[in-house]
Design a protein around this motif. Sequence first.
Motif, PDB file in Angstrom:
ATOM      1  N   HIS A   1      52.980  15.397  28.093  1.00 53.67           N
ATOM      2  CA  HIS A   1      52.750  16.388  27.032  1.00 53.67           C
ATOM      3  C   HIS A   1      51.668  15.867  26.088  1.00 53.67           C
ATOM      4  O   HIS A   1      51.450  14.654  25.995  1.00 53.67           O
ATOM      5  CB  HIS A   1      54.039  16.712  26.252  1.00 53.67           C
TER       6      HIS A   1
ATOM      7  N   ALA B   1      55.509  19.401  13.476  1.00 49.76           N
ATOM      8  CA  ALA B   1      54.757  19.304  14.727  1.00 49.76           C
ATOM      9  C   ALA B   1      55.063  20.526  15.564  1.00 49.76           C
ATOM     10  O   ALA B   1      56.163  21.075  15.487  1.00 49.76           O
ATOM     11  CB  ALA B   1      55.129  18.034  15.484  1.00 49.76           C
ATOM     12  N   PHE B   2      54.074  20.992  16.304  1.00 47.61           N
ATOM     13  CA  PHE B   2      54.398  21.980  17.329  1.00 47.61           C
ATOM     14  C   PHE B   2      53.454  21.816  18.515  1.00 47.61           C
ATOM     15  O   PHE B   2      52.370  21.232  18.396  1.00 47.61           O
ATOM     16  CB  PHE B   2      54.389  23.420  16.797  1.00 47.61           C
TER      17      PHE B   2
ATOM     18  N   SER C   1      51.890  15.889  23.042  1.00 46.33           N
ATOM     19  CA  SER C   1      52.561  15.269  21.889  1.00 46.33           C
ATOM     20  C   SER C   1      52.316  13.759  21.851  1.00 46.33           C
ATOM     21  O   SER C   1      52.472  13.137  20.803  1.00 46.33           O
ATOM     22  CB  SER C   1      54.070  15.527  21.946  1.00 46.33           C
TER      23      SER C   1
HETATM   24  N1  PHE Z   1      56.055  18.304  23.627  1.00 46.60           N
HETATM   25  C1  PHE Z   1      57.003  19.383  23.697  1.00 46.60           C
HETATM   26  C2  PHE Z   1      57.001  19.919  25.137  1.00 46.60           C
HETATM   27  O1  PHE Z   1      56.194  19.526  25.919  1.00 46.60           O
HETATM   28  C3  PHE Z   1      56.656  20.484  22.738  1.00 46.60           C
HETATM   29  C4  PHE Z   1      56.775  20.070  21.306  1.00 46.60           C
HETATM   30  C5  PHE Z   1      55.669  19.606  20.626  1.00 46.60           C
HETATM   31  C6  PHE Z   1      57.966  20.188  20.621  1.00 46.60           C
HETATM   32  C7  PHE Z   1      55.749  19.231  19.299  1.00 46.60           C
HETATM   33  C8  PHE Z   1      58.067  19.825  19.303  1.00 46.60           C
HETATM   34  C9  PHE Z   1      56.952  19.352  18.641  1.00 46.60           C
HETATM   35  O2  PHE Z   1      57.837  20.737  25.479  1.00 46.60           O
END
Ligand code: PHE
Length: 320
Positions: free
Chosen positions: A162, A288-289, A164
């Motif tokens: 991800h 965060a998203f 992230s």
């Molecule tokens: N990284 C998570 C995923 O791949 C998405 C996410 C990003 C959730 C940032 C919360 C904060 O599903």
Amino acid sequence: LVETAVESMAAATTLAELDEVRVQYLGKKGKLRALQAELKSLSPEEKREFGKMLNSVKERIQSALNDRKEALEASEKSGPDLEMVDVTLPGVRTLPGHRHPLIATMEEVKSILLGLGFRYDDYPEVESEFFNFDALNTPDWHPARDMHDSFYTTKGNVLRTHTSAFQTRAMKQFGPPPLRAMTSGRCYRRDEIDASHFPIFHQLDVIAIDENISFADLKWVLYQVASSLFGDDVQLRFRPSYFPFTTPSAEVDVMFNGKWLEILGAGMIRPEVLEAGGVDPEKWQGFAFGLGLDRMAMIRHGITDIRYMYENEEAFLRQF
Ligand code: PHE
């Protein structure tokens, strides 16, 4: 004789015509040969004079021929006569290049967030387990670390699962908050390939860290992004969820064509994660998203199978 020869050379407009002139004067049955034949009937003295004269005539004609030849060659090389261009012919159509639906979607989301003051940077696709997992409070017993989900490369490295993974990298790189940052790009997970799964996919991840950041700030930003993409009357639905690196966490759906479609994961950054990024959680908070760009592009363009996006089939790509 020289004069008439030069005149007919000037009248010749092609190399072929010029050659006819040459034959007429200097050829085997040409005018000069005819004069040479008359030498026989002259006295030795007259022969000498007349012979000299013939030679000089021949030389002058030859040199005039060469000049004219050069001029004609130059003009024949200088390209087609403009009067010959048929302006009624249809033009040659060159197809313009254009963006892949995935990249177009990414750039659109990116530009909305740039407008809100988030910086954009790229981060590694081959990522250490530390940044991809540990720093995001994902201990090694977590299912996400299972070989079934990740592609391991060299020891301690994975293809990022991800985007992230950029979170604590960015915190370390840019020092003390306030920080508003994002990244996007390819992510990799081991998946059976079908209409909605592909081992390569794309995400866009965002963090904001400052004093007094709350879930309300997160919602505001998400509504800004969603209304830019789907229109002012967009509806979002927040469902409680779990991610190791955020709390509280939510999955967010958008109402599209009468259905709720999941588009992103979000939440408040956990103190453990801030600490791993060198940020004091007593002083700073953050949200965060992360959103799935493949899904988003498919929703926006009515694409029914994720595989189309990776096949580079011209018939598919031309539609956008
Ligand atoms: N990284 C998570 C995923 O791949 C998405 C996410 C990003 C959730 C940032 C919360 C904060 O599903």
